[in-house]
Design a protein around this motif. Structure first.
Motif, short mmCIF file in Angstrom:
data_model
loop_
_atom_site.label_atom_id
_atom_site.label_comp_id
_atom_site.label_asym_id
_atom_site.label_seq_id
_atom_site.Cartn_x
_atom_site.Cartn_y
_atom_site.Cartn_z
N TRP A 185 8.81 0.51 16.66
CA TRP A 185 10.22 0.91 16.58
C TRP A 185 10.42 2.09 15.63
O TRP A 185 11.48 2.24 15.03
N HIS A 186 9.39 2.95 15.49
CA HIS A 186 9.48 4.05 14.55
C HIS A 186 10.69 4.95 14.82
O HIS A 186 11.34 5.43 13.89
N ARG A 187 11.00 5.20 16.08
CA ARG A 187 12.07 6.14 16.41
C ARG A 187 13.47 5.57 16.09
O ARG A 187 14.46 6.29 16.14
N ALA A 188 13.56 4.28 15.77
CA ALA A 188 14.85 3.71 15.40
C ALA A 188 15.43 4.45 14.20
O ALA A 188 16.64 4.67 14.11
N GLU A 189 14.57 4.87 13.28
CA GLU A 189 15.00 5.62 12.11
C GLU A 189 15.67 6.93 12.52
O GLU A 189 16.69 7.35 11.95
N VAL A 190 15.12 7.59 13.54
CA VAL A 190 15.64 8.88 13.97
C VAL A 190 16.98 8.72 14.68
O VAL A 190 17.92 9.49 14.45
N ILE B 145 13.17 16.23 16.17
CA ILE B 145 12.15 15.19 16.37
C ILE B 145 12.28 14.59 17.76
O ILE B 145 11.28 14.40 18.47
N LEU B 146 13.51 14.28 18.17
CA LEU B 146 13.72 13.65 19.48
C LEU B 146 13.31 14.58 20.62
O LEU B 146 12.91 14.11 21.69
N SER B 147 13.44 15.89 20.42
CA SER B 147 13.03 16.84 21.45
C SER B 147 11.53 17.11 21.40
O SER B 147 11.02 17.90 22.20
N GLU B 148 10.84 16.46 20.45
CA GLU B 148 9.39 16.58 20.29
C GLU B 148 8.95 18.03 20.07
O GLU B 148 7.91 18.47 20.57
N SER B 149 9.76 18.77 19.33
CA SER B 149 9.37 20.11 18.93
C SER B 149 8.26 20.02 17.89
O SER B 149 8.12 19.01 17.19
N SER B 150 7.48 21.07 17.79
CA SER B 150 6.40 21.06 16.79
C SER B 150 7.01 21.12 15.39
O SER B 150 8.06 21.73 15.18
N PRO B 151 6.37 20.49 14.41
CA PRO B 151 6.89 20.51 13.03
C PRO B 151 7.00 21.94 12.52
O PRO B 151 6.16 22.79 12.81
N ARG B 152 8.03 22.20 11.73
CA ARG B 152 8.26 23.55 11.23
C ARG B 152 7.11 24.04 10.35
O ARG B 152 6.83 25.24 10.28
N HIS B 153 6.45 23.11 9.66
CA HIS B 153 5.41 23.53 8.72
C HIS B 153 4.05 23.71 9.38
O HIS B 153 3.07 24.02 8.70
N ILE B 154 3.97 23.51 10.69
CA ILE B 154 2.71 23.67 11.40
C ILE B 154 2.77 24.92 12.28
O ILE B 154 3.64 25.05 13.13
N ASP B 155 1.84 25.84 12.05
CA ASP B 155 1.70 27.04 12.88
C ASP B 155 0.75 26.67 14.02
O ASP B 155 -0.47 26.59 13.83
N VAL B 156 1.30 26.43 15.20
CA VAL B 156 0.50 25.93 16.32
C VAL B 156 -0.56 26.96 16.75
O VAL B 156 -1.69 26.59 17.07
N ASP B 157 -0.20 28.23 16.75
CA ASP B 157 -1.18 29.26 17.13
C ASP B 157 -2.34 29.30 16.14
O ASP B 157 -3.51 29.42 16.54
N TRP C 82 3.66 17.08 17.43
CA TRP C 82 5.05 16.64 17.33
C TRP C 82 5.19 15.67 16.17
O TRP C 82 4.19 15.27 15.55
N THR C 83 6.42 15.31 15.86
CA THR C 83 6.70 14.39 14.76
C THR C 83 7.23 13.08 15.33
O THR C 83 8.21 13.07 16.08
N LEU C 84 6.57 11.99 14.97
CA LEU C 84 7.03 10.67 15.40
C LEU C 84 8.24 10.26 14.57
O LEU C 84 9.30 9.92 15.09
N VAL C 85 8.08 10.28 13.27
CA VAL C 85 9.15 10.07 12.29
C VAL C 85 8.84 11.00 11.12
O VAL C 85 7.70 11.46 10.99
N PRO C 86 9.82 11.32 10.27
CA PRO C 86 9.54 12.21 9.14
C PRO C 86 8.34 11.72 8.34
O PRO C 86 8.25 10.54 7.97
N GLY C 87 7.40 12.62 8.09
CA GLY C 87 6.21 12.26 7.33
C GLY C 87 5.06 11.78 8.18
O GLY C 87 3.98 11.48 7.65
N LYS C 88 5.26 11.68 9.50
CA LYS C 88 4.18 11.22 10.38
C LYS C 88 4.08 12.16 11.58
O LYS C 88 4.72 11.95 12.61
N ASP C 89 3.28 13.21 11.41
CA ASP C 89 3.06 14.18 12.49
C ASP C 89 1.88 13.73 13.34
O ASP C 89 0.90 13.19 12.85
N MET C 90 1.99 13.98 14.64
CA MET C 90 0.98 13.57 15.60
C MET C 90 0.42 14.79 16.31
O MET C 90 1.10 15.80 16.45
#
Length: 295
Positions: free
Chosen positions: A80-85, A207-219, A240-248
């Motif tokens: 239920w991690h996304r309940a927080e979001v 987070i809900l749109s599963e955008s990449s975290p701002r602090h990660i440069d995907v390229d 993407w970010t599952l919940v704040p502090g947990k990037d996947m």
């Protein structure tokens, strides 16, 4: 070949978060009731801000409990991690509505501000400062070990601004009987809450749109994985970010070397960027002739 990670939260901050939520919730009820009884919109505005603290500590409590509990159903492999979001989105919408109503009420009081008793404002403001101090002491020790607790702790510290504002309005009202002190502080607190609510909503929707975290440069991450010795191509890279502090992250790496060494090196690249929750697939090239040695 894949790799997955699941790290439990260190310590057990849940009891402290539960107590903090209860204290802030009780004060919210007191402040809201007082605001409605005496007609103070500065108290009402600060109550809206206190609501963010209640939400922050509650979401922190949920995050910690969910991290400890993990997934309990095959139908919900992330638990239920996304309940927080979802809670954050609901809280942001509520706060934006409250701030908007307060600003509208403040504008309507221009030229006809009612007399608001200063003593109840001072008493409630002092109670708010004491509550914030108690909650801050509860959470301070754990704030360096948990991102969820740190977020709640910072919210409580920031709310001190609202309580000080109400205290100033109460003192000014009591000593000078200036009717607009309550209105001015209400507007200031509402303007303080509004951008924070918008930021909370934007972060949750990201987070809900599963955008990449701002602090990660995907390229840059893709280039780092491609530079692993033996890797010929990186594809299906998702961060993407599952919940704040947990990037996947998931990634498919093509390599003629299907040994554990390639997997370990790829994991190291991800770990350097704080991406410990990863699934990596090592694949042979589509044309196996690419793996034949040259003579």
């Amino acid at each position: 070949m894949g790799a997955g990670h699941d790290h439990a939260s260190p310590g057990t901050p849940a009891p402290r978060l539960a107590i903090a939520t209860a204290l802030l919730g009780a004060f919210f009820v007191v402040e809201l009731t007082t605001a409605l009884l005496i007609g103070s919109i500065s108290l009402l505005a600060d109550a809206g801000h206190i609501l963010t603290d209640v939400a922050a500590t509650f979401m922190g409590l949920c995050a910690v409990m969910l991290a400890q509990r993990g997934s309990t159903s095959p139908a919900r492999t992330y638990g239920w991690h996304r309940a927080e979001v979802f809670t954050a989105v609901a809280n942001a919408v509520l706060l934006i509505g409250v701030a908007t109503l307060i600003l509208r009420e403040a504008i309507g009081r221009i030229g006809q501000a009612p007399d608001v008793p200063g003593v109840p404002m001072i008493v409630v403001a002092l109670t708010g400062l004491a509550t914030n101090a108690a909650v801050a002491l509860l959470l301070r020790a754990q704030s360096s070990h948990s991102l969820a607790v740190k977020g709640a702790y910072m919210e409580v510290i920031a709310d001190t601004v609202g309580s000080i504002g109400v205290l100033i309005a109460g003192v000014v009202t009591l000593t000078t009987h200036w009717p607009y002190a309550d209105v001015v502080v209400a507007v200031l607190v509402a303007l303080w809450v509004l951008p924070r609510a918008l930021s909370l909503a934007a972060g949750a929707l990201r987070i809900l749109s599963e955008s990449s975290p701002r602090h990660i440069d995907v390229d840059e991450l893709r280039a780092g994985l491609a530079a692993v010795d033996g890797v010929t191509e990186v594809h299906d890279l998702h961060v993407w970010t599952l919940v704040p502090g947990k990037d996947m992250v998931t990634a498919h790496l093509r390599s003629c070397d299907n040994s554990p060494r390639v997997l370990r090196d790829a994991q190291a690249v991800l770990a350097e960027r704080g991406l410990d929750h990863a699934t990596i697939q090592i694949e042979l090239p589509g044309d196996v002739r690419e793996c034949e040695p040259e003579f």
